[in-house]
Design a protein around this motif. Structure first.
Motif, mmCIF file in Angstrom:
data_model
loop_
_atom_site.group_PDB
_atom_site.id
_atom_site.type_symbol
_atom_site.label_atom_id
_atom_site.label_comp_id
_atom_site.label_asym_id
_atom_site.label_seq_id
_atom_site.Cartn_x
_atom_site.Cartn_y
_atom_site.Cartn_z
ATOM 1 N N SER A 33 23.192 81.003 -100.898
ATOM 2 C CA SER A 33 23.671 82.219 -101.551
ATOM 3 C C SER A 33 23.699 83.389 -100.583
ATOM 4 C CB SER A 33 22.751 82.549 -102.732
ATOM 5 O OG SER A 33 23.159 83.744 -103.344
ATOM 6 N N ARG A 52 37.605 84.982 -106.717
ATOM 7 C CA ARG A 52 36.480 85.626 -107.402
ATOM 8 C C ARG A 52 35.491 84.604 -107.968
ATOM 9 N NH1 ARG A 52 34.506 90.839 -107.713
ATOM 10 N NH2 ARG A 52 33.565 91.215 -109.713
ATOM 11 N N SER A 53 35.993 83.486 -108.506
ATOM 12 C CA SER A 53 35.052 82.499 -109.040
ATOM 13 C C SER A 53 34.249 81.841 -107.911
ATOM 14 C CB SER A 53 35.770 81.452 -109.891
ATOM 15 O OG SER A 53 36.741 80.778 -109.154
ATOM 16 N N TRP A 89 33.366 83.448 -105.220
ATOM 17 C CA TRP A 89 32.402 84.510 -104.924
ATOM 18 C C TRP A 89 31.256 84.489 -105.923
ATOM 19 C CZ3 TRP A 89 30.799 88.920 -107.594
ATOM 20 C CH2 TRP A 89 30.055 89.835 -106.852
ATOM 21 N N HIS A 90 31.572 84.306 -107.208
ATOM 22 C CA HIS A 90 30.512 84.236 -108.227
ATOM 23 C C HIS A 90 29.557 83.077 -107.951
ATOM 24 C CE1 HIS A 90 32.896 86.899 -111.040
ATOM 25 N NE2 HIS A 90 31.703 87.439 -110.998
ATOM 26 N N TYR A 136 26.040 83.756 -109.519
ATOM 27 C CA TYR A 136 26.288 84.332 -110.843
ATOM 28 C C TYR A 136 26.872 83.295 -111.793
ATOM 29 C CZ TYR A 136 25.936 88.969 -108.601
ATOM 30 O OH TYR A 136 25.531 90.076 -107.916
ATOM 31 N N ASN A 137 27.360 82.188 -111.252
ATOM 32 C CA ASN A 137 28.017 81.163 -112.056
ATOM 33 C C ASN A 137 27.191 79.887 -111.980
ATOM 34 O OD1 ASN A 137 29.638 79.181 -113.164
ATOM 35 N ND2 ASN A 137 31.515 79.963 -112.259
#
Length: 108
Positions: A9, A39-40, A42-43, A48-49
């Motif tokens: 991360s 963006r997904s 990046w998440h 975050y995902n």
């Protein structure tokens, strides 16, 4: 084959060598001509995902050429250009498409 890899991360991705893929009888191998982290991705990198586990090779929206096809593949030809988009609901009026879960593959 080389791939970008998010190992941890919020750390810079690394370029790694991974085994060359081979198609199953009903699959194809795509030569990626262009992709990008969205963006997904990046998440997932930010954790975050929870659907994306690290390590992860990002880039699920692609412009490709079919490099190999399995023996049962009838509707796709080696050398044919395809694009993959993770949001099939955003694509409309396609003459030729195949839905694979949340992915649409369309010829261009």
């Amino acid at each position: 084959m080389r791939a970008g890899l998010f190992e941890r991360s919020q750390e810079a991705p690394t370029v790694v060598n991974v085994p060359d893929p081979s198609p199953g009888p009903d699959g194809v191998v795509l030569k990626v001509e262009a992709t990008g982290a969205c963006r997904s991705d990046w998440h997932g990198w930010m954790e975050y995902n929870s659907d994306i586990d690290l390590p992860n090779i990002p880039g699920h929206e692609l412009a490709d050429v079919i490099e190999m096809a399995g023996k049962n593949v009838k509707n796709w030809k080696v050398g044919e250009g395809v694009g993959i988009d993770a949001a099939p609901e955003a694509l409309t009026n396609m003459d030729k498409f195949q839905s694979v879960g949340a992915t649409v593959i369309t010829s261009f």
